[in-house]
Write a protein that holds these residues in place. Structure first.
Motif, PDB file in Angstrom:
ATOM      1  N   MET A   1       0.837  -1.192   0.000  1.00 30.09           N
ATOM      2  CA  MET A   1       0.000   0.000   0.000  1.00 30.09           C
ATOM      3  C   MET A   1       0.877   1.249   0.000  1.00 30.09           C
ATOM      4  SD  MET A   1      -3.447  -0.446   2.299  1.00 30.09           S
ATOM      5  CE  MET A   1      -2.637  -0.333   3.842  1.00 30.09           C
ATOM      6  N   SER A   2       0.390   2.257  -0.670  1.00 30.34           N
ATOM      7  CA  SER A   2       1.153   3.496  -0.722  1.00 30.34           C
ATOM      8  C   SER A   2       0.984   4.280   0.578  1.00 30.34           C
ATOM      9  CB  SER A   2       0.694   4.337  -1.912  1.00 30.34           C
ATOM     10  OG  SER A   2      -0.611   4.804  -1.698  1.00 30.34           O
ATOM     11  N   ASN A   3       1.849   5.242   0.749  1.00 26.54           N
ATOM     12  CA  ASN A   3       1.829   6.050   1.970  1.00 26.54           C
ATOM     13  C   ASN A   3       0.530   6.820   2.137  1.00 26.54           C
ATOM     14  OD1 ASN A   3       4.337   5.199   2.753  1.00 26.54           O
ATOM     15  ND2 ASN A   3       5.402   6.898   1.758  1.00 26.54           N
ATOM     16  N   ILE A   4      -0.029   7.310   1.024  1.00 26.53           N
ATOM     17  CA  ILE A   4      -1.247   8.114   1.140  1.00 26.53           C
ATOM     18  C   ILE A   4      -2.422   7.259   1.605  1.00 26.53           C
ATOM     19  CG2 ILE A   4      -2.000   7.910  -1.261  1.00 26.53           C
ATOM     20  CD1 ILE A   4      -2.635  11.033  -0.856  1.00 26.53           C
ATOM     21  N   ILE A   5      -2.476   6.014   1.161  1.00 26.55           N
ATOM     22  CA  ILE A   5      -3.567   5.136   1.588  1.00 26.55           C
ATOM     23  C   ILE A   5      -3.418   4.803   3.068  1.00 26.55           C
ATOM     24  CG2 ILE A   5      -4.623   2.872   1.267  1.00 26.55           C
ATOM     25  CD1 ILE A   5      -3.949   3.090  -1.691  1.00 26.55           C
ATOM     26  N   LYS A   6      -2.183   4.575   3.508  1.00 25.46           N
ATOM     27  CA  LYS A   6      -1.953   4.317   4.933  1.00 25.46           C
ATOM     28  C   LYS A   6      -2.376   5.518   5.762  1.00 25.46           C
ATOM     29  CE  LYS A   6       1.888   1.104   4.411  1.00 25.46           C
ATOM     30  NZ  LYS A   6       3.333   0.916   4.615  1.00 25.46           N
ATOM     31  N   GLU A   7      -2.019   6.705   5.267  1.00 22.31           N
ATOM     32  CA  GLU A   7      -2.368   7.928   5.988  1.00 22.31           C
ATOM     33  C   GLU A   7      -3.883   8.129   6.039  1.00 22.31           C
ATOM     34  OE1 GLU A   7      -1.864  12.693   5.328  1.00 22.31           O
ATOM     35  OE2 GLU A   7      -0.244  11.393   4.634  1.00 22.31           O
ATOM     36  N   LEU A   8      -4.551   7.853   4.924  1.00 19.17           N
ATOM     37  CA  LEU A   8      -6.006   8.010   4.889  1.00 19.17           C
ATOM     38  C   LEU A   8      -6.697   6.987   5.787  1.00 19.17           C
ATOM     39  CD1 LEU A   8      -6.637   8.705   1.084  1.00 19.17           C
ATOM     40  CD2 LEU A   8      -6.706  10.343   2.956  1.00 19.17           C
ATOM     41  N   ASN A   9      -6.151   5.767   5.892  1.00 21.15           N
ATOM     42  CA  ASN A   9      -6.746   4.737   6.744  1.00 21.15           C
ATOM     43  C   ASN A   9      -6.662   5.090   8.222  1.00 21.15           C
ATOM     44  OD1 ASN A   9      -7.942   2.687   5.199  1.00 21.15           O
ATOM     45  ND2 ASN A   9      -5.930   1.911   4.604  1.00 21.15           N
ATOM     46  N   THR A  10      -5.680   5.920   8.599  1.00 15.71           N
ATOM     47  CA  THR A  10      -5.538   6.296  10.007  1.00 15.71           C
ATOM     48  C   THR A  10      -6.540   7.374  10.425  1.00 15.71           C
ATOM     49  OG1 THR A  10      -3.859   7.958   9.508  1.00 15.71           O
ATOM     50  CG2 THR A  10      -3.080   5.723  10.027  1.00 15.71           C
ATOM     51  N   LYS A  11      -7.139   8.051   9.445  1.00 11.73           N
ATOM     52  CA  LYS A  11      -8.095   9.124   9.755  1.00 11.73           C
ATOM     53  C   LYS A  11      -9.462   8.542  10.099  1.00 11.73           C
ATOM     54  CE  LYS A  11      -5.930  12.602   6.848  1.00 11.73           C
ATOM     55  NZ  LYS A  11      -5.879  13.878   7.495  1.00 11.73           N
ATOM     56  N   THR A  12     -10.214   9.307  10.875  1.00 10.20           N
ATOM     57  CA  THR A  12     -11.577   8.895  11.199  1.00 10.20           C
ATOM     58  C   THR A  12     -12.478   9.167   9.994  1.00 10.20           C
ATOM     59  OG1 THR A  12     -12.236  11.046  12.067  1.00 10.20           O
ATOM     60  CG2 THR A  12     -11.218   9.492  13.622  1.00 10.20           C
ATOM     61  N   SER A  13     -13.664   8.618  10.028  1.00 10.73           N
ATOM     62  CA  SER A  13     -14.607   8.814   8.929  1.00 10.73           C
ATOM     63  C   SER A  13     -14.998  10.287   8.780  1.00 10.73           C
ATOM     64  CB  SER A  13     -15.853   7.968   9.146  1.00 10.73           C
ATOM     65  OG  SER A  13     -15.529   6.606   9.120  1.00 10.73           O
ATOM     66  N   GLN A  14     -15.149  10.982   9.911  1.00 13.05           N
ATOM     67  CA  GLN A  14     -15.482  12.410   9.849  1.00 13.05           C
ATOM     68  C   GLN A  14     -14.342  13.203   9.203  1.00 13.05           C
ATOM     69  OE1 GLN A  14     -16.510  13.673  13.790  1.00 13.05           O
ATOM     70  NE2 GLN A  14     -18.595  12.854  13.641  1.00 13.05           N
ATOM     71  N   GLU A  15     -13.111  12.890   9.576  1.00 16.32           N
ATOM     72  CA  GLU A  15     -11.975  13.582   8.977  1.00 16.32           C
ATOM     73  C   GLU A  15     -11.899  13.323   7.475  1.00 16.32           C
ATOM     74  OE1 GLU A  15      -8.835  13.661  12.724  1.00 16.32           O
ATOM     75  OE2 GLU A  15      -8.824  11.946  11.354  1.00 16.32           O
ATOM     76  N   LEU A  16     -12.195  12.098   7.069  1.00 24.34           N
ATOM     77  CA  LEU A  16     -12.186  11.777   5.640  1.00 24.34           C
ATOM     78  C   LEU A  16     -13.289  12.529   4.895  1.00 24.34           C
ATOM     79  CD1 LEU A  16     -11.438   7.951   5.556  1.00 24.34           C
ATOM     80  CD2 LEU A  16      -9.986   9.789   4.722  1.00 24.34           C
ATOM     81  N   ALA A  17     -14.455  12.623   5.502  1.00 21.75           N
ATOM     82  CA  ALA A  17     -15.563  13.338   4.864  1.00 21.75           C
ATOM     83  C   ALA A  17     -15.210  14.815   4.670  1.00 21.75           C
ATOM     84  CB  ALA A  17     -16.829  13.192   5.694  1.00 21.75           C
ATOM     85  N   VAL A  18     -14.622  15.421   5.683  1.00 20.05           N
ATOM     86  CA  VAL A  18     -14.216  16.827   5.578  1.00 20.05           C
ATOM     87  C   VAL A  18     -13.096  16.975   4.549  1.00 20.05           C
ATOM     88  CG1 VAL A  18     -13.214  18.768   6.840  1.00 20.05           C
ATOM     89  CG2 VAL A  18     -15.003  17.400   7.896  1.00 20.05           C
ATOM     90  N   LEU A  19     -12.192  16.000   4.495  1.00 17.52           N
ATOM     91  CA  LEU A  19     -11.114  16.029   3.507  1.00 17.52           C
ATOM     92  C   LEU A  19     -11.677  15.974   2.090  1.00 17.52           C
ATOM     93  CD1 LEU A  19      -8.037  15.860   2.846  1.00 17.52           C
ATOM     94  CD2 LEU A  19      -8.342  13.383   2.842  1.00 17.52           C
ATOM     95  N   VAL A  20     -12.630  15.092   1.857  1.00 21.13           N
ATOM     96  CA  VAL A  20     -13.256  14.999   0.535  1.00 21.13           C
ATOM     97  C   VAL A  20     -13.927  16.317   0.179  1.00 21.13           C
ATOM     98  CG1 VAL A  20     -15.124  13.894  -0.761  1.00 21.13           C
ATOM     99  CG2 VAL A  20     -13.534  12.499   0.554  1.00 21.13           C
ATOM    100  N   PHE A  21     -14.616  16.919   1.130  1.00 20.08           N
ATOM    101  CA  PHE A  21     -15.276  18.205   0.905  1.00 20.08           C
ATOM    102  C   PHE A  21     -14.253  19.283   0.541  1.00 20.08           C
ATOM    103  CE2 PHE A  21     -17.118  22.199   2.578  1.00 20.08           C
ATOM    104  CZ  PHE A  21     -18.251  22.250   1.792  1.00 20.08           C
ATOM    105  N   ARG A  22     -13.151  19.325   1.295  1.00 19.11           N
ATOM    106  CA  ARG A  22     -12.108  20.318   1.031  1.00 19.11           C
ATOM    107  C   ARG A  22     -11.472  20.104  -0.343  1.00 19.11           C
ATOM    108  NH1 ARG A  22      -6.778  20.320   1.772  1.00 19.11           N
ATOM    109  NH2 ARG A  22      -6.778  18.443   3.037  1.00 19.11           N
ATOM    110  N   LEU A  23     -11.232  18.856  -0.703  1.00 18.67           N
ATOM    111  CA  LEU A  23     -10.619  18.562  -1.995  1.00 18.67           C
ATOM    112  C   LEU A  23     -11.563  18.891  -3.152  1.00 18.67           C
ATOM    113  CD1 LEU A  23      -8.733  15.243  -1.206  1.00 18.67           C
ATOM    114  CD2 LEU A  23      -7.757  17.520  -1.523  1.00 18.67           C
ATOM    115  N   LYS A  24     -12.854  18.690  -2.961  1.00 19.92           N
ATOM    116  CA  LYS A  24     -13.807  19.051  -4.012  1.00 19.92           C
ATOM    117  C   LYS A  24     -13.842  20.566  -4.210  1.00 19.92           C
ATOM    118  CE  LYS A  24     -16.684  15.025  -4.185  1.00 19.92           C
ATOM    119  NZ  LYS A  24     -17.763  14.634  -5.062  1.00 19.92           N
ATOM    120  N   LEU A  25     -13.737  21.314  -3.121  1.00 16.84           N
ATOM    121  CA  LEU A  25     -13.647  22.775  -3.251  1.00 16.84           C
ATOM    122  C   LEU A  25     -12.360  23.179  -3.948  1.00 16.84           C
ATOM    123  CD1 LEU A  25     -15.030  24.127   0.141  1.00 16.84           C
ATOM    124  CD2 LEU A  25     -16.041  24.356  -2.115  1.00 16.84           C
TER     125      LEU A  25
END
Length: 159
Positions: A1-25
């Motif tokens: 697995m790449s580093n970014i996937i490992k990093e994303l797996n360590t985040k909570t679901s809420q953090e991931l949702a906010v990250l997706v929102f920020r990236l879409k903006l």
């Protein structure tokens, strides 16, 4: 697995949702910059899209759906059967993005690029007017001013 996937797996679901929102903006911001001719690193759009896809895949594996719309940002956990509103976090992201966009649109460089584009368009119109047959309609200066104002408004410049 790449580093970014490992990093994303360590985040909570809420953090991931906010990250997706920020990236879409951020994608939206990239689209505006590209249209204005200010996007220097166009390869970043593909990287952002891939990061969104990775985060969404992790959320789907956790049985979490997110909804982004006029109502704000909501997260639905299918395992726990709960709905969580993330509007506070989303509004913080929006405020930060708005601040960055305001700074970019108020910059002198943006105003100069808009003025340069207006001059180019006016030059093309002048050449077209000169090359027209005498029976054709000539553009009045008031129409040119209106067009100039419309171009500046669509590109975020000031009048």
């Amino acid at each position: 697995m790449s580093n970014i996937i490992k990093e994303l797996n360590t985040k909570t679901s809420q953090e991931l949702a906010v990250l997706v929102f920020r990236l879409k903006l951020q994608l939206l911001e990239f689209r505006f910059k590209k249209q204005a001719g200010q996007l220097e690193k166009s390869h970043l759009t593909n990287e952002v899209k891939k990061t969104i896809a990775k985060a969404m895949t992790i959320l789907k594996s956790r049985n979490v759906d997110i909804s982004i719309g006029t109502h704000g940002l909501t997260m639905y956990d299918r395992k726990a059967n709960t709905v969580t509103s993330l509007n506070k976090e989303a509004s913080e992201v929006i405020n930060a993005t708005n601040k960055a966009v305001d700074e970019a649109t108020n910059s002198k460089a943006n105003k100069k690029s808009v003025d340069k584009e207006v001059e180019t368009i006016l030059g093309v119109e002048d050449n077209l007017i000169k090359n027209q047959a005498p029976a054709k309609k000539i553009v009045k200066s008031s129409q040119v001013k209106t067009r100039t104002a419309a171009i500046r408004k669509t590109q975020g410049g000031s009048n």
